[in-house]
Design a protein around this motif. Sequence first.
Motif, PDB file in Angstrom:
ATOM      1  N   GLU A 243      -8.554   1.950   6.308  1.00 20.93           N
ATOM      2  CA  GLU A 243      -7.995   3.225   6.805  1.00 20.93           C
ATOM      3  C   GLU A 243      -8.727   4.439   6.247  1.00 20.93           C
ATOM      4  O   GLU A 243      -8.532   5.561   6.729  1.00 20.93           O
ATOM      5  CB  GLU A 243      -6.484   3.330   6.502  1.00 20.93           C
TER       6      GLU A 243
ATOM      7  N   ARG B 158       2.214   3.628   1.710  1.00 21.29           N
ATOM      8  CA  ARG B 158       2.375   4.135   3.072  1.00 21.29           C
ATOM      9  C   ARG B 158       3.844   4.467   3.340  1.00 21.29           C
ATOM     10  O   ARG B 158       4.739   3.784   2.838  1.00 21.29           O
ATOM     11  CB  ARG B 158       1.914   3.075   4.084  1.00 21.29           C
TER      12      ARG B 158
ATOM     13  N   CYS C  33       5.160   9.084  -1.089  1.00 21.57           N
ATOM     14  CA  CYS C  33       6.029   7.905  -1.216  1.00 21.57           C
ATOM     15  C   CYS C  33       7.312   8.273  -1.960  1.00 21.57           C
ATOM     16  O   CYS C  33       8.414   7.879  -1.554  1.00 21.57           O
ATOM     17  CB  CYS C  33       5.304   6.781  -1.963  1.00 21.57           C
TER      18      CYS C  33
ATOM     19  N   ARG D 101       0.867  -1.175   0.000  1.00 20.09           N
ATOM     20  CA  ARG D 101       0.000   0.000   0.000  1.00 20.09           C
ATOM     21  C   ARG D 101       0.915   1.240   0.000  1.00 20.09           C
ATOM     22  O   ARG D 101       2.050   1.178   0.506  1.00 20.09           O
ATOM     23  CB  ARG D 101      -0.864   0.024   1.264  1.00 20.09           C
TER      24      ARG D 101
ATOM     25  N   ASP E 106      -8.619   8.201   7.919  1.00 15.68           N
ATOM     26  CA  ASP E 106      -7.902   9.189   7.110  1.00 15.68           C
ATOM     27  C   ASP E 106      -8.802  10.356   6.716  1.00 15.68           C
ATOM     28  O   ASP E 106      -8.417  11.511   6.845  1.00 15.68           O
ATOM     29  CB  ASP E 106      -7.345   8.531   5.834  1.00 15.68           C
TER      30      ASP E 106
END
Length: 617
Positions: A159, A88, A123, A86, A163
Amino acid sequence: MASPGHRDAPELPDFSLLKRLARDQLVYLLEQLPGKKDLFIEADLMSPLDRIANVSILKQHEVDKLYKVENKPAHSTSDQLCFLVRPRIRNMKYVADIVNADKAAGRTRKYKIIFSPQKFYTCEMVLEEEGIYGDVTWDEWSFYLLPLDDDIISMELPEFFRDYFLEGDQRWISTVAQALQLMNSLYGPFSRTYGIGRCAKMVHELWREVVEESDVDSVGRKPEIGHVFLVDRDVDYVTALCSQVVYEGLVDDTFRIKCGSVDFGPDVTSSDRSIKVLLNAQDKVFSQIRNEHFSSVFGFLSQKARNLQAQYDRRRGMDIKQMKNFVSQELKGLKQEHRLLSLHIGACESIMKKKTKQDFQELLKTEHALLEGFDLRDSISFIEEHIDRQVSPLESLRMLCLLSITENGFAPKDYRSLKTQYLQSYGPEHLLTFHNLKHLGLLTEQVPGETLTAVENKVSKLVTDRAAGKLSDAFNSLARKSNFRGISKKLGLIPRVDGEYNLKVPRDMAYVFSGAYIPLSCKLIEQVLERKSWLGLEEVVRLLGGNEFSVADTTVEENPAWDSQRIVLAIFLGGCTFSEISALRFLGRERGIRFIFLTTAITNSARLLESMIETRA
């Protein structure tokens, strides 16, 4: 929509295409790294991946070893490493640690990151900060939608709720819009779209932009889905916080259904091992009891056991030819049904034991009193006792939130007292949890009615109308009033029944909560589909904070004879409960329509509250 007399529900579209598309794209991405490679998979993606491509498919495409992305370092000997993760920050740091360790050891390897469902700019920033941006290649696996059943599709993004609704992070909005466009291009074009909630409105606006930019020609195409309804989770917290009493909801609350399957432990299997069971329409026993109120399930299962035994007993009078036919054609199916039947009976017994231990009936009684607005002091005493006995931090929190929403916040004295008792029982680290819940409007303290309104009025006199509107929005979010009582009254969410509510032959959607309450989200969907607009619901919309919309696509032909006009895609942003799914399935059967559920994740009261809990200072 179909009239109440129209009972023949249309056929659902085939969603296996979504799985095939996801599998083919993953295979293509793996082949971009030719030769043997080790694949590192994030824990959250393991179950969804298992539903799409099993280990043998991965092995066919030269995946040598599989590793789980976790805190401890992995010792891979392969010259090519592929990371399926993912988007993250912690995952980027995990990759960076491996790459930098290789650099320090003077080892050269190829690294590829596959982001699912998409890559975020943060990222790239982390990869740059860690000094490995030029050492890795990356791709996106557009795996937006996972069909969990014939009528349930999940984005598997638990999430999303925290979020967006707590932290105001809007990064997943574009993901949902892309998922909606995928559904539109495969099963649309959609003729009408309805929705309520700020997030729903943003998703719809972004999706319309995507449609305009896309080169998919939908003119003249016969749609498979006619109507779409988007609803934010914060429009209806009450339903998510109520105890579930339909069988599928209870199984989820008790054993946690994960990605459409459940692990039944030794207490269910009556053996020393656990069994993983896929819960869907293919399970002949489960499909008949999933939407039933728990009180009806035992009777059904015992009748099923008797019928099964009668089928087994038919063998006794058979000759050799009949026996041969029985063994080759029926025996395997009967054995499978018998296995499933014993598992579901075991699950029921386990649920009964746990619920009896928790004094479930007393809990339900208090819940129903809260929903109806009766015996407030008794309810507070019950919650205080629950906290003092330290029964469960989540359960205590759930009851506090339910009381707060239904009563539009606590009186200041009660709020301080209950908060102090909770922190003393379960630990001061939950102070942050209370802050989160207050921010969401789940656990609030009543403020004198005039305070905010007076300030608002004074400020609005000093600024322009447009600015006043924005300020009004800001004050509304500060106050976070739930207005549950007013909404409940307007929509008739608490059924008035003479005598006892018949749970075996339900008369409305309230059966999913023992006849005490019709889920607000489901009632809204019912009312809007009936009216084909929000007309007549203005007061309800005002109490819910607005952000409703109803859009008809004039370029799409609406032929009432088409089955697609009786198929509704219900999209829940922030999670959907099995109780809501059962309620809308019931409504569909009554109205001769079919609902398809698309959700960011399946949720329940425990998951919703766990995402709010802060135990680290």
